[in-house]
Motif scaffolding. Structure first.
Motif, short mmCIF file in Angstrom:
data_model
loop_
_atom_site.label_atom_id
_atom_site.label_comp_id
_atom_site.label_asym_id
_atom_site.label_seq_id
_atom_site.Cartn_x
_atom_site.Cartn_y
_atom_site.Cartn_z
N UNK A 118 0.83 -1.20 0.00
CA UNK A 118 0.00 0.00 0.00
C UNK A 118 0.87 1.26 0.00
N UNK A 119 1.93 1.23 0.78
CA UNK A 119 2.84 2.37 0.81
C UNK A 119 3.53 2.54 -0.54
N UNK A 120 3.94 1.43 -1.14
CA UNK A 120 4.59 1.50 -2.45
C UNK A 120 3.63 2.03 -3.51
N UNK A 121 2.35 1.61 -3.45
CA UNK A 121 1.37 2.12 -4.40
C UNK A 121 1.14 3.60 -4.26
N UNK A 122 1.17 4.08 -3.01
CA UNK A 122 1.03 5.53 -2.79
C UNK A 122 2.20 6.29 -3.37
N UNK A 123 3.40 5.79 -3.13
CA UNK A 123 4.59 6.44 -3.68
C UNK A 123 4.58 6.41 -5.21
N UNK A 124 4.11 5.29 -5.77
CA UNK A 124 4.06 5.17 -7.23
C UNK A 124 3.10 6.20 -7.83
#
Length: 383
Positions: free
Chosen positions: A298-304
């Protein structure tokens, strides 16, 4: 090489199983160009002045000559005695002729005619603008006729005149449409590969499958490279599809009604798609690099998602900002693609430096990020 190809095969197999994510990525290729096509069609309908225009008019008996001129230009009138009666009309434009129109006309006194419309409605605003132009044209015709009758040449009143000419191949409206299209093309690679890039690193780490993959006798660079090539391949496909669909739809759009001149021939479409290929690979590399530093999917998707602001900021600085990159801009990632796409759409071609030089530096930057991501995964603390 065999290990690298095995990783690629494994990633493609995983991608084929997650069909919803793949289909969501492919939807942008059709959705973005379709929105621009519908927007152009809507603008063309508002600006098309070839059809009849329904107008409600109050005091029509005061200006028969004016009504005759407007009728000749395709204006259809509904006559009313007051604004209260005109309120029930379906006409989007209301013209109010003053009661003393005839007296002012005979005494050569300026006459103010009110043209009312709801300017929140684009079609009504265009209709009001059309009626206003026709009424002003009628007023100029009457003024010229009176000057000729008085023995004054109308041209003698305009001793000094200035005329402006557009030296570019495309006008301001074409530039605005091309800017919108360029934003969409640049974003295609970032949007289509975002969640797949995040899942390939942070998602597998959260599912604890990345540990077993890194435990295999395969170098981290081969693993990250295989993941990058898979997600990048989908991103490249979406970018090319977006360029092709955009070209096909723009070829059917009413550009002539809008006064637009864009180069959308097959050669320009192919060149635009070629420009997007290295950028799509760079977009995935950036998103994987960011995902490797995130703790959860979820954090990676937000950063992406935040990485999608990168092309908006860079392209905006080139197209509408005051940043002058000079010759260096034709070598930098994103700025070179922005310059090249703008040249292709407005001029029909692009400089070799922006096309080849920009593609080379973009691919080098993408590979550098892939290498940095592999170094990150080489550290046990990354797990």
């Amino acid at each position: 090489m065999n290990a690298f190809l095995n990783v690629v095969s494994k990633e493609w197999r995983d991608a084929s199983r997650d069909r919803r994510s793949v289909m969501a990525s492919l939807l942008f290729a059709a959705f973005g160009p379709l929105m621009i096509y519908l927007l152009l069609g809507s603008l063309a309908d508002e600006m098309d002045e070839s059809g009849d225009l329904q107008v409600a008019i109050i005091g029509a008996e005061q200006a028969p000559a004016l009504l005759t001129r407007l009728t000749e230009q395709g204006v259809v009138f509904e006559q009313f005695a007051s604004r209260a009666e005109a309120a029930d009309s379906s006409a989007e434009v209301l013209v109010k002729i003053p009661d003393d129109y005839r007296d002012r006309y005979l005494s050569n006194t300026p006459i103010d005619i009110a043209v009312t419309a709801d300017f929140k409605d684009g079609k009504a605003e265009a209709g009001a603008r059309r009626v206003t132009t026709l009424i002003n044209g009628f007023g100029q015709t009457v003024a010229y006729s009176r000057m000729v009758a008085a023995g004054v040449l109308p041209g003698s009143l305009n001793v000094v005149r200035a005329q402006s000419y557009d030296s570019s191949l495309a006008g301001g409206r074409a530039a605005a449409i091309s800017d919108t299209l360029i934003y969409m093309l640049l974003l295609s690679g970032f949007i289509s590969g975002a969640f797949m890039a995040a899942d390939s690193v942070a998602g597998e780490r959260e599912r604890h499958s990345l540990e077993s993959l890194l435990a295999q006798p395969v170098s981290p660079l081969s693993i990250v490279g295989g993941k990058w090539l898979t997600a990048g391949g989908i991103s490249v496909f979406v970018s090319i599809a977006t360029a092709v669909i955009s070209g096909v739809l723009l070829a059917k759009a009413p550009l002539d009604v809008l006064g637009l001149r864009l180069f959308i021939d097959p050669a320009s479409i192919a060149l635009g798609a070629l420009i997007l290929v290295p950028l799509a690979l760079l977009a995935v590399a950036i998103q994987m690099f960011v995902a490797a530093r995130a703790r959860t999917y979820r954090e990676a998707g937000t950063y992406a998602q935040f990485t999608m602001f990168i092309p908006i900021a860079v392209a905006g600085s080139v197209m509408i900002g005051s940043v002058d990159y000079g010759a260096v801009g034709e070598w930098l990632p994103l700025t070179s693609q922005t310059i090249a796409l703008k040249d292709v759409l407005l001029e029909g071609g692009s400089s070799a430096r922006a096309l080849l030089g920009g593609s080379l530096t973009t691919l080098l930057a993408a590979w550098a990020l892939v290498w940095l991501t592999s170094k990150r995964l080489s550290d046990e603390r990354a797990l």
